[in-house]
Design a protein around this motif. Structure first.
Motif, PDB file in Angstrom:
ATOM      1  N   LYS A 174      -4.946   5.118  -5.738  1.00 34.40           N
ATOM      2  CA  LYS A 174      -3.843   5.750  -5.027  1.00 34.40           C
ATOM      3  C   LYS A 174      -3.232   6.841  -5.888  1.00 34.40           C
TER       4      LYS A 174
ATOM      5  N   ASN B   5      -5.898   0.847  -7.737  1.00 33.15           N
ATOM      6  CA  ASN B   5      -6.047   0.834  -6.282  1.00 33.15           C
ATOM      7  C   ASN B   5      -6.412   2.194  -5.706  1.00 33.15           C
TER       8      ASN B   5
ATOM      9  N   ASN C  27       0.793  -1.231   0.000  1.00 34.17           N
ATOM     10  CA  ASN C  27       0.000   0.000   0.000  1.00 34.17           C
ATOM     11  C   ASN C  27       0.820   1.273   0.000  1.00 34.17           C
TER      12      ASN C  27
END
Length: 201
Positions: A122, A120, A86
């Motif tokens: 991001k 994702n 992450n």
């Protein structure tokens, strides 16, 4: 040199100085079916198109990629590995080619990071790219120059001192270290001097 690494699923709480353990109930080995063949170059590497594609990109899953350089760009045809979490992306080895014209490895990696960020939800600034190496030979480190001075990028120096410091190998080469990608993926870092003094697996 083929890097030996363990791919873990799930969030594993851990400490960097702990002995490496695969906790039961928290991790699973991924079955991986590798390609039956990779780019084999060409009988004549001066043929038109012999260096294209310049890189094999094989996704093991959405968070793990194997990259391999075209043999017509460099006869060593090294493998590289890209692992996502992450907040950290780990690139293991940068290839055998300095020239971004012959092999723009940094651009390839950034493209994969961009796609991962989109999938994702991001931002690129959310991820730090760490460039580390299995050992200090040119066919595994030549591409480092393409990553130098890039934003959100750290290059781990290949000296024994720097490898030991970064991966918390306090008693080189008698320590098996662990490297946690945001407590999501735990990798064993094993010193294997011999082929080269600062080699790890």
């Amino acid at each position: 040199m083929l890097l030996l690494f363990v791919i873990l699923i799930g969030i594993v709480s851990s400490h960097l100085n702990d002995p490496f353990v695969c906790p039961s109930g928290y991790s699973t080995y991924l079955p991986v079916k590798l390609p039956t063949s990779w780019i084999n170059g060409s009988i004549n590497c001066f043929d038109k198109g012999a260096t294209r594609p310049d890189l094999d990109i094989f996704p093991i899953n959405n968070d793990t990629y194997i990259l391999r350089e075209n043999k017509c760009i460099n006869y060593e045809a090294p493998f590289m590995y890209l692992l996502f979490s992450n907040d950290t992306v780990l690139l293991i080895d940068s290839g055998a080619t300095v020239s971004f014209i012959s092999l723009p490895i940094q651009q390839h990696v950034e493209t994969l990071i961009t796609h991962w960020c989109i999938n994702n939800k991001k931002e690129r600034a959310d991820l730090e790219l760490v460039v580390a190496h299995t050992h200090n030979h040119d066919d595994h480190t030549a591409g480092d120059i393409q990553f130098k001075y890039k934003l959100f990028t750290t290059i781990v120096n290949t000296s024994i001192e720097e490898v030991s410091r970064y991966f918390h190998l306090d008693n080189w080469p008698n320590t098996i270290g662990t490297y946690d990608l945001n407590n999501q993926r735990r990798l064993a870092i094993i010193p294997i001097p011999g082929h080269e003094n600062s080699a790890i697996a």
